[in-house]
Every structure is written in C-alpha cells, then in structure tokens.
Design an enzyme around this catalytic site. Structure first.
Site, PDB file in Angstrom:
ATOM      1  N   ASP A 271      19.605 111.802  25.273  1.00 17.53           N
ATOM      2  CA  ASP A 271      19.741 111.876  26.473  1.00 17.53           C
ATOM      3  C   ASP A 271      20.191 111.241  26.734  1.00 17.53           C
ATOM      4  O   ASP A 271      21.856 111.183  25.646  1.00 17.53           O
ATOM      5  CB  ASP A 271      18.534 109.916  26.793  1.00 17.53           C
ATOM      6  CG  ASP A 271      18.237 110.825  28.502  1.00 17.53           C
ATOM      7  OD1 ASP A 271      18.667 110.775  29.127  1.00 17.53           O
ATOM      8  OD2 ASP A 271      17.136 111.162  28.234  1.00 17.53           O
TER       9      ASP A 271
ATOM     10  N   ASP B 219      25.232 115.014  26.768  1.00 15.32           N
ATOM     11  CA  ASP B 219      24.971 115.741  28.037  1.00 15.32           C
ATOM     12  C   ASP B 219      24.794 116.963  28.196  1.00 15.32           C
ATOM     13  O   ASP B 219      25.866 117.676  27.585  1.00 15.32           O
ATOM     14  CB  ASP B 219      25.944 115.100  29.318  1.00 15.32           C
ATOM     15  CG  ASP B 219      25.422 115.668  30.788  1.00 15.32           C
ATOM     16  OD1 ASP B 219      25.392 117.034  30.822  1.00 15.32           O
ATOM     17  OD2 ASP B 219      26.551 115.523  31.275  1.00 15.32           O
TER      18      ASP B 219
ATOM     19  N   TYR C 123      15.679 123.641  42.997  1.00 14.69           N
ATOM     20  CA  TYR C 123      13.958 123.723  41.954  1.00 14.69           C
ATOM     21  C   TYR C 123      13.941 125.037  41.301  1.00 14.69           C
ATOM     22  O   TYR C 123      13.622 125.468  40.032  1.00 14.69           O
ATOM     23  CB  TYR C 123      13.559 121.879  42.118  1.00 14.69           C
ATOM     24  CG  TYR C 123      12.853 121.384  40.890  1.00 14.69           C
ATOM     25  CD1 TYR C 123      13.171 121.062  40.399  1.00 14.69           C
ATOM     26  CD2 TYR C 123      11.820 121.850  40.894  1.00 14.69           C
ATOM     27  CE1 TYR C 123      13.202 120.206  38.999  1.00 14.69           C
ATOM     28  CE2 TYR C 123      10.760 121.757  39.664  1.00 14.69           C
ATOM     29  CZ  TYR C 123      11.504 120.770  38.248  1.00 14.69           C
ATOM     30  OH  TYR C 123      11.009 120.656  37.206  1.00 14.69           O
TER      31      TYR C 123
ATOM     32  N   LYS D 212      14.370 126.855  37.728  1.00 18.19           N
ATOM     33  CA  LYS D 212      13.020 126.215  36.440  1.00 18.19           C
ATOM     34  C   LYS D 212      12.368 128.286  36.733  1.00 18.19           C
ATOM     35  O   LYS D 212      11.837 128.049  35.140  1.00 18.19           O
ATOM     36  CB  LYS D 212      11.658 126.034  37.003  1.00 18.19           C
ATOM     37  CG  LYS D 212      12.511 124.654  37.147  1.00 18.19           C
ATOM     38  CD  LYS D 212      12.847 123.385  35.836  1.00 18.19           C
ATOM     39  CE  LYS D 212      12.602 122.307  35.088  1.00 18.19           C
ATOM     40  NZ  LYS D 212      13.297 122.583  34.196  1.00 18.19           N
TER      41      LYS D 212
END
Ligand code: NAD
Length: 243
Positions: A35, A61, A146, A150
């Site tokens: 993370d 990252d 978004y 996706k």
C-alpha cells in the site's frame, strides 16, 4: 511437502485488500501487503502476524513500476497477485474532465496492469492473478470515469487470460458490489445507509465475503477457470424485474 505460496495483494492497507490478504494468509500463504502509506501497511501486516500469518508490509505505489519491481524482487517467489488498489470519487457527467479520467485510469487500470504484468513475469510453475473490478463495470450514474476504469480492468483480465492460456497461469476478476470499507464509509452515514437499502439483502457486503471468492480463484482448485469476472454482489447485478 507442497511449498508455501507467496501472494502479493495491492491496496492491502485496509478494506477489501486487507480482507483478501488476511484470507489468503489464513489459507496458508505467505502474504505481501502492499500500500501507499508506511504506518498503515506496517499496522496491517502486524495485525496479521499477531494472528500467526506469515505477513510482510511493503510500501509502493502501483503506478510506479520501479517500486513494484523492488517489492517483488525482494521475494523468492510470487505465486499470486491480487490487485485491490483502487480509487473512487463522484463526478456527474457535466462536470467530468479529462483529468478525472486520466487520474482514475492511472490507478485503477495502469496500476492494475503494472502489478499484474510484473507478477506474471515472476511466476514459474503456474500462478494466479485476481484483479478487483467492480459491479460498477456494468454502469452507474455520476461516475463514468470509475465505470470506464473498471470495465477496462475486465477487458485487461480477459486479454491477459487469453494470452496465458495453457501456461498454468490464470487471470480472473472479482467484481464486488457495495462493500463496507473505508472507501464507502467516507460517505456521510445517511448516504451509506441509503445505499445499503438499495442492495437486495438490504446491507453492504462484508469485505470477507469478497475475499472468500478471491481465495477460491487463487486456489489450485480453480485451475480450469480463467478470464472470468465473478460478481460478488448479493445478486444486484442480475437486474431484471421484481424486488
Ligand atoms: P479503500 O479505499 O478502503 O482501500 C483501497 C486501498 O488502496 C487504500 O489503502 C489505498 O491507500 C490503496 N491504494 C490506492 N491507490 C494506490 C496505489 N496507487 N498504490 C498502492 N495502493 C493504493 O477501498 P476498498 O473499498 O477496500 O476497495 C478496494 C478495491 O475494490 C478498489 O479497487 C475498489 O475500486 C474496489 N471496489 C470497492 C467497492 C466498495 O463498495 N468498497 C465496490 C466495488 C469495487
């Protein structure tokens, strides 16, 4: 004795990624939790070690190939990569900008691409990639950027799976529905409750319910499943008539 598998999970500091790392650890894997933030990932990995899981926290990252390579190079083997790192913000159609799309694509698509590709390059005797897409890939209002990112993850999953057919490496996606995580909890409480009521079961998914689908796709038992997107959303994506 079967060698212990090493599974790397991106976005594992909290939420769905953390639940996946925990579930893979409970299943017996060594887990690398990756993370952005050192303190967060240290605490997450420590909490799993306290449960007896072989867990290591790593800061990187996913959009930075060099950082992802450095984390993976430090491992003797990589058997599974799960790409849970992702970002979300609302923007209604009239207000969307190119920048919204670029930033969303950078993390949700390109970060997924980098982690998956680097993991695959290190898989020797088969392997598993599980991307985390979203029910949102089917569409949604006020977040076209978004949705597009996706849907692109679903496309990447299918394309990678085709290219790897017959190698023993499978690439699948889990598409969660509305799930109770820091991402969704960042909305005002009344919004969270209102969204929960829109779900067939009247509640958000628990991250562990997403994780169990990932554990199966990452297991040896799922060797003949590739290129698929498994919706884990309580049936909401079925649409149709009726309540
Ligand atoms: P979250 O925001 O609670 O956790 C995401 C984690 O990813 C954070 O710890 C964050 O620091 C990390 N992250 C973000 N960008 C990163 C980067 N570039 N490199 C490394 N780490 C990075 O989110 P969540 O709800 O747990 O969602 C996890 C994934 O599931 C996301 O891809 C999200 O789009 C997807 N998803 C979530 C829901 C939901 O309802 N929560 C539904 C469908 C899909």
């Amino acid at each position: 004795m079967v060698a212990k598998r090493t599974s790397l999970v991106t976005g594992a500091g909290q939420g769905i990624g953390f639940a996946i790392a925990r579930a893979l650890g409970v299943a017996g894997d060594r887990v690398i939790l990756l993370d952005l933030d050192q303190n967060k990932i240290d605490a997450a990995a420590e909490s799993l070690r306290a449960e007896g899981i072989d867990a290591l926290g790593a800061v990187a990252d996913t959009t930075n190939r060099g950082q992802i390579q450095a984390v993976m190079d430090a491992e003797e083997r990589i058997d599974t990569v799960v790409t849970a790192a992702g970002v979300y913000w609302d923007r209604k159609l009239a207000d969307l900008t190119e920048d919204d799309f670029r930033k969303m694509m950078e993390v949700n698509l390109i970060g997924t691409f980098i982690a998956a590709q680097e993991g695959i390059a290190r898989m020797t005797t088969g392997g598993r990639v599980v991307t985390i897409s979203s029910r949102g890939a089917l569409g949604g209002t006020r977040f076209a950027h978004y949705v597009a990112s996706k849907a692109a993850v679903v496309g990447l999953t299918r394309a990678f799976a085709m290219e790897l057919r017959g190698t023993g490496i499978t690439v699948n996606s889990v598409a969660p529905g509305f799930t109770d995580t820091p991402m969704t909890r960042s909305a005002p409480e009344e919004m969270f409750e209102a969204w929960s009521k829109l779900e067939p079961a009247g509640r958000a998914a628990d991250p562990s319910e997403i994780a169990s689908a990932v554990v199966w796709l990452a297991s040896p038992e799922a060797a003949f499943v590739t290129g698929q997107t498994l919706f884990v959303d309580g049936g909401k994506s079925l649409g149709g008539l009726g309540i």
